[in-house]
Motif scaffolding. Structure first.
Motif, PDB file in Angstrom:
ATOM      1  N   LYS A   7       0.822  -1.215   0.000  1.00 54.78           N
ATOM      2  CA  LYS A   7       0.000   0.000   0.000  1.00 54.78           C
ATOM      3  C   LYS A   7       0.853   1.262   0.000  1.00 54.78           C
ATOM      4  O   LYS A   7       0.421   2.322  -0.450  1.00 54.78           O
ATOM      5  CB  LYS A   7      -0.934   0.007   1.205  1.00 54.78           C
ATOM      6  CG  LYS A   7      -2.090  -0.973   1.112  1.00 54.78           C
ATOM      7  CD  LYS A   7      -3.014  -0.809   2.311  1.00 54.78           C
ATOM      8  CE  LYS A   7      -4.205  -1.755   2.227  1.00 54.78           C
ATOM      9  NZ  LYS A   7      -5.113  -1.603   3.390  1.00 54.78           N
ATOM     10  N   ALA A   8       2.084   1.126   0.514  1.00 62.96           N
ATOM     11  CA  ALA A   8       2.946   2.304   0.623  1.00 62.96           C
ATOM     12  C   ALA A   8       3.590   2.665  -0.712  1.00 62.96           C
ATOM     13  O   ALA A   8       4.038   3.812  -0.894  1.00 62.96           O
ATOM     14  CB  ALA A   8       4.037   2.046   1.660  1.00 62.96           C
ATOM     15  N   LEU A   9       3.650   1.731  -1.661  1.00 63.08           N
ATOM     16  CA  LEU A   9       4.376   1.998  -2.908  1.00 63.08           C
ATOM     17  C   LEU A   9       3.719   3.079  -3.761  1.00 63.08           C
ATOM     18  O   LEU A   9       4.403   4.012  -4.205  1.00 63.08           O
ATOM     19  CB  LEU A   9       4.546   0.692  -3.700  1.00 63.08           C
ATOM     20  CG  LEU A   9       5.377  -0.391  -3.005  1.00 63.08           C
ATOM     21  CD1 LEU A   9       5.552  -1.589  -3.914  1.00 63.08           C
ATOM     22  CD2 LEU A   9       6.727   0.157  -2.561  1.00 63.08           C
ATOM     23  N   PRO A  10       2.401   3.010  -4.054  1.00 60.30           N
ATOM     24  CA  PRO A  10       1.800   4.117  -4.825  1.00 60.30           C
ATOM     25  C   PRO A  10       1.834   5.441  -4.069  1.00 60.30           C
ATOM     26  O   PRO A  10       1.875   6.511  -4.684  1.00 60.30           O
ATOM     27  CB  PRO A  10       0.364   3.640  -5.077  1.00 60.30           C
ATOM     28  CG  PRO A  10       0.122   2.550  -4.118  1.00 60.30           C
ATOM     29  CD  PRO A  10       1.434   1.924  -3.829  1.00 60.30           C
ATOM     30  N   VAL A  11       1.827   5.373  -2.727  1.00 59.65           N
ATOM     31  CA  VAL A  11       1.938   6.599  -1.931  1.00 59.65           C
ATOM     32  C   VAL A  11       3.322   7.212  -2.134  1.00 59.65           C
ATOM     33  O   VAL A  11       3.458   8.426  -2.381  1.00 59.65           O
ATOM     34  CB  VAL A  11       1.693   6.296  -0.437  1.00 59.65           C
ATOM     35  CG1 VAL A  11       2.004   7.527   0.410  1.00 59.65           C
ATOM     36  CG2 VAL A  11       0.254   5.843  -0.219  1.00 59.65           C
ATOM     37  N   ALA A  16       6.850  11.371  -4.436  1.00 62.38           N
ATOM     38  CA  ALA A  16       8.070  11.668  -5.193  1.00 62.38           C
ATOM     39  C   ALA A  16       7.758  12.421  -6.473  1.00 62.38           C
ATOM     40  O   ALA A  16       8.485  13.344  -6.857  1.00 62.38           O
ATOM     41  CB  ALA A  16       8.800  10.358  -5.510  1.00 62.38           C
ATOM     42  N   ARG A  17       6.686  12.036  -7.149  1.00 63.44           N
ATOM     43  CA  ARG A  17       6.327  12.691  -8.420  1.00 63.44           C
ATOM     44  C   ARG A  17       5.839  14.109  -8.194  1.00 63.44           C
ATOM     45  O   ARG A  17       6.179  15.031  -8.957  1.00 63.44           O
ATOM     46  CB  ARG A  17       5.268  11.848  -9.138  1.00 63.44           C
ATOM     47  CG  ARG A  17       4.668  12.486 -10.387  1.00 63.44           C
ATOM     48  CD  ARG A  17       3.855  11.492 -11.188  1.00 63.44           C
ATOM     49  NE  ARG A  17       3.011  10.648 -10.352  1.00 63.44           N
ATOM     50  CZ  ARG A  17       1.811  10.996  -9.905  1.00 63.44           C
ATOM     51  NH1 ARG A  17       1.303  12.188 -10.217  1.00 63.44           N
ATOM     52  NH2 ARG A  17       1.093  10.152  -9.168  1.00 63.44           N
ATOM     53  N   LEU A  18       5.029  14.315  -7.160  1.00 60.17           N
ATOM     54  CA  LEU A  18       4.442  15.634  -6.890  1.00 60.17           C
ATOM     55  C   LEU A  18       5.323  16.488  -5.989  1.00 60.17           C
ATOM     56  O   LEU A  18       5.079  17.681  -5.830  1.00 60.17           O
ATOM     57  CB  LEU A  18       3.067  15.453  -6.250  1.00 60.17           C
ATOM     58  CG  LEU A  18       2.031  14.719  -7.110  1.00 60.17           C
ATOM     59  CD1 LEU A  18       0.786  14.394  -6.289  1.00 60.17           C
ATOM     60  CD2 LEU A  18       1.666  15.546  -8.340  1.00 60.17           C
ATOM     61  N   SER A  22       1.197  16.945   0.862  1.00 57.65           N
ATOM     62  CA  SER A  22      -0.182  17.428   0.793  1.00 57.65           C
ATOM     63  C   SER A  22      -0.793  17.194  -0.590  1.00 57.65           C
ATOM     64  O   SER A  22      -1.961  16.791  -0.695  1.00 57.65           O
ATOM     65  CB  SER A  22      -0.245  18.919   1.159  1.00 57.65           C
ATOM     66  OG  SER A  22       0.552  19.686   0.267  1.00 57.65           O
ATOM     67  N   LEU A  23      -0.024  17.440  -1.661  1.00 49.45           N
ATOM     68  CA  LEU A  23      -0.547  17.199  -3.005  1.00 49.45           C
ATOM     69  C   LEU A  23      -0.802  15.718  -3.236  1.00 49.45           C
ATOM     70  O   LEU A  23      -1.782  15.336  -3.893  1.00 49.45           O
ATOM     71  CB  LEU A  23       0.430  17.736  -4.051  1.00 49.45           C
ATOM     72  CG  LEU A  23       0.585  19.259  -4.122  1.00 49.45           C
ATOM     73  CD1 LEU A  23       1.631  19.639  -5.171  1.00 49.45           C
ATOM     74  CD2 LEU A  23      -0.751  19.918  -4.451  1.00 49.45           C
ATOM     75  N   ALA A  24       0.081  14.873  -2.704  1.00 53.13           N
ATOM     76  CA  ALA A  24      -0.130  13.427  -2.817  1.00 53.13           C
ATOM     77  C   ALA A  24      -1.396  13.016  -2.066  1.00 53.13           C
ATOM     78  O   ALA A  24      -2.165  12.159  -2.530  1.00 53.13           O
ATOM     79  CB  ALA A  24       1.080  12.673  -2.283  1.00 53.13           C
ATOM     80  N   ALA A  25      -1.626  13.627  -0.909  1.00 52.27           N
ATOM     81  CA  ALA A  25      -2.834  13.320  -0.141  1.00 52.27           C
ATOM     82  C   ALA A  25      -4.084  13.707  -0.923  1.00 52.27           C
ATOM     83  O   ALA A  25      -5.076  12.959  -0.956  1.00 52.27           O
ATOM     84  CB  ALA A  25      -2.797  14.058   1.198  1.00 52.27           C
ATOM     85  N   ASP A  26      -4.053  14.860  -1.589  1.00 52.14           N
ATOM     86  CA  ASP A  26      -5.191  15.289  -2.407  1.00 52.14           C
ATOM     87  C   ASP A  26      -5.420  14.334  -3.573  1.00 52.14           C
ATOM     88  O   ASP A  26      -6.566  13.966  -3.877  1.00 52.14           O
ATOM     89  CB  ASP A  26      -4.949  16.702  -2.947  1.00 52.14           C
ATOM     90  CG  ASP A  26      -4.996  17.757  -1.849  1.00 52.14           C
ATOM     91  OD1 ASP A  26      -5.558  17.459  -0.771  1.00 52.14           O
ATOM     92  OD2 ASP A  26      -4.456  18.861  -2.069  1.00 52.14           O
ATOM     93  N   ALA A  29      -6.742  11.059  -2.263  1.00 56.13           N
ATOM     94  CA  ALA A  29      -7.964  11.226  -1.465  1.00 56.13           C
ATOM     95  C   ALA A  29      -7.832  10.614  -0.077  1.00 56.13           C
ATOM     96  O   ALA A  29      -8.716   9.890   0.405  1.00 56.13           O
ATOM     97  CB  ALA A  29      -9.170  10.643  -2.206  1.00 56.13           C
ATOM     98  N   VAL A  30      -6.709  10.871   0.566  1.00 60.48           N
ATOM     99  CA  VAL A  30      -6.486  10.434   1.952  1.00 60.48           C
ATOM    100  C   VAL A  30      -5.942  11.623   2.735  1.00 60.48           C
ATOM    101  O   VAL A  30      -5.624  12.665   2.161  1.00 60.48           O
ATOM    102  CB  VAL A  30      -5.502   9.238   2.032  1.00 60.48           C
ATOM    103  CG1 VAL A  30      -6.073   8.016   1.314  1.00 60.48           C
ATOM    104  CG2 VAL A  30      -4.137   9.610   1.460  1.00 60.48           C
ATOM    105  N   SER A  31      -5.810  11.459   4.044  1.00 54.91           N
ATOM    106  CA  SER A  31      -5.277  12.547   4.868  1.00 54.91           C
ATOM    107  C   SER A  31      -3.761  12.615   4.736  1.00 54.91           C
ATOM    108  O   SER A  31      -3.095  11.642   4.382  1.00 54.91           O
ATOM    109  CB  SER A  31      -5.657  12.331   6.327  1.00 54.91           C
ATOM    110  OG  SER A  31      -4.995  11.182   6.835  1.00 54.91           O
TER     111      SER A  31
END
Length: 313
Positions: A7-11, A16-18, A22-26, A29-31
């Motif tokens: 589950k941590a890999l796409p996170v 890294a990409r963004l 905070s942008l990754a959370a948006d 769609a998670v906190s």
């Protein structure tokens, strides 16, 4: 099979990409706290710090960059395999390409790609210099370097330079050189003939002042005459536009004159040409060679390169 917390890999990839928690959370769609927890869990499992955090600034560590290169390809392959099994044929590809090659050769041909392969969604990433070959930058590249052993390469073009000018300027040259008869129009021009007119030079080709014209003269064991009027431009696009507006003679290549309009606007002068030593390749990661989108794009680019005369069959 010993795997990291999946589950941590796409996170990790999103952060890294963004370059932002905070942008990754948006996007996911998670906190933001959930993002931090997943990254911390992955770092604990790997025993390595993946990001440098300095206030609001976030950057990958060397270990993080290396890990991203490895898992990005794997995540993309999982996504593509799942899409194929679900019957989704869309292929979203990022192509990194030189600005001049994109503007003068690729973009005018994109409607043909969309007509033949509507399932290929192509996003262009413009580059001034040859980019680092990495999934972080793009899915595939048009590059002049073959340095990465992890990539496969398809030759598209071996660059050569030749002098051109506008139609109106060619008529001016013919008058001043006494070549107004039809028979004289195709007679070869000498280096002395060329030097009587402004020489529009592109710095970026050889990365030195007047390097393109120096190479052209050197090809016939000559040098730029001291009396020559050399005008300098940083990029071939600029020099070619100056020639289009009757300001002199420019050295250009085949892909810059690959459309019907350009071939009508310019005259290729009856002179020798010079090879720059650059070879243009379509590059893709070998581990992704079976992806249908990459296969379609590779074949289309090769067919277009052949049909437009950039390379032989």
């Amino acid at each position: 099979m010993k795997l990291p917390p999946l589950k941590a890999l796409p996170v990790f990839e999103a952060v890294a990409r963004l370059n932002s928690f905070s942008l990754a959370a948006d996007e996911l769609a998670v906190s933001q706290s959930a993002i931090s927890h997943q990254i911390k869990q992955l770092e604990t499992y790997l025993g390595e710090q993946l990001f440098w955090r300095n206030g609001r600034t976030l950057s990958l560590t060397d270990e993080g960059r290396q890990y991203l290169d490895g898992i990005s390809t794997a995540l993309l392959q999982i996504e593509r395999a799942s899409e194929q099994l679900l019957g989704h044929e869309e292929s979203r590809l990022r192509l990194s390409v030189f600005s001049s090659f994109a503007v003068r050769w690729l973009v005018p041909r994109l409607p043909d790609l969309q007509r033949l392969h509507p399932q290929v969604e192509l996003s262009l990433e413009m580059s001034i210099e040859s980019p680092v070959l990495s999934d972080r930058v793009a899915d595939c590249f048009i590059t002049i370097h073959k340095e990465s052993p992890a990539y496969s390469y398809e030759l598209l073009y071996v660059e050569r330079l030749f002098p051109v000018c506008s139609q109106d300027y060619w008529q001016k040259m013919r008058r001043e050189l006494g070549r107004e008869s039809a028979e004289a129009e195709t007679l070869p021009l000498s280096t002395d003939d060329i030097s009587q007119f402004p020489l529009l030079s592109t710095h970026s080709i050889f990365d030195k002042t007047a390097g393109d014209w120096q190479a052209w003269y050197k090809a016939v064991d000559a040098s730029i005459p001291k009396h020559a009027n050399v005008q300098h431009f940083s990029h071939m696009l600029l020099a070619l536009e100056a020639a289009r507006f009757h300001q002199g003679i420019v050295l250009t290549n085949d892909y810059m004159l690959s459309t019907t309009k350009d071939s009508e606007d310019f005259v290729r002068l009856p002179c020798h040409l010079v090879m720059t030593g650059d070879e243009f390749y379509f590059a893709w990661k070998t581990s992704r060679r079976k992806e249908r989108g990459l296969q379609l794009l590779r074949k289309w680019l090769l067919d277009e390169a052949i049909s437009s005369g950039l390379r032989s069959a």
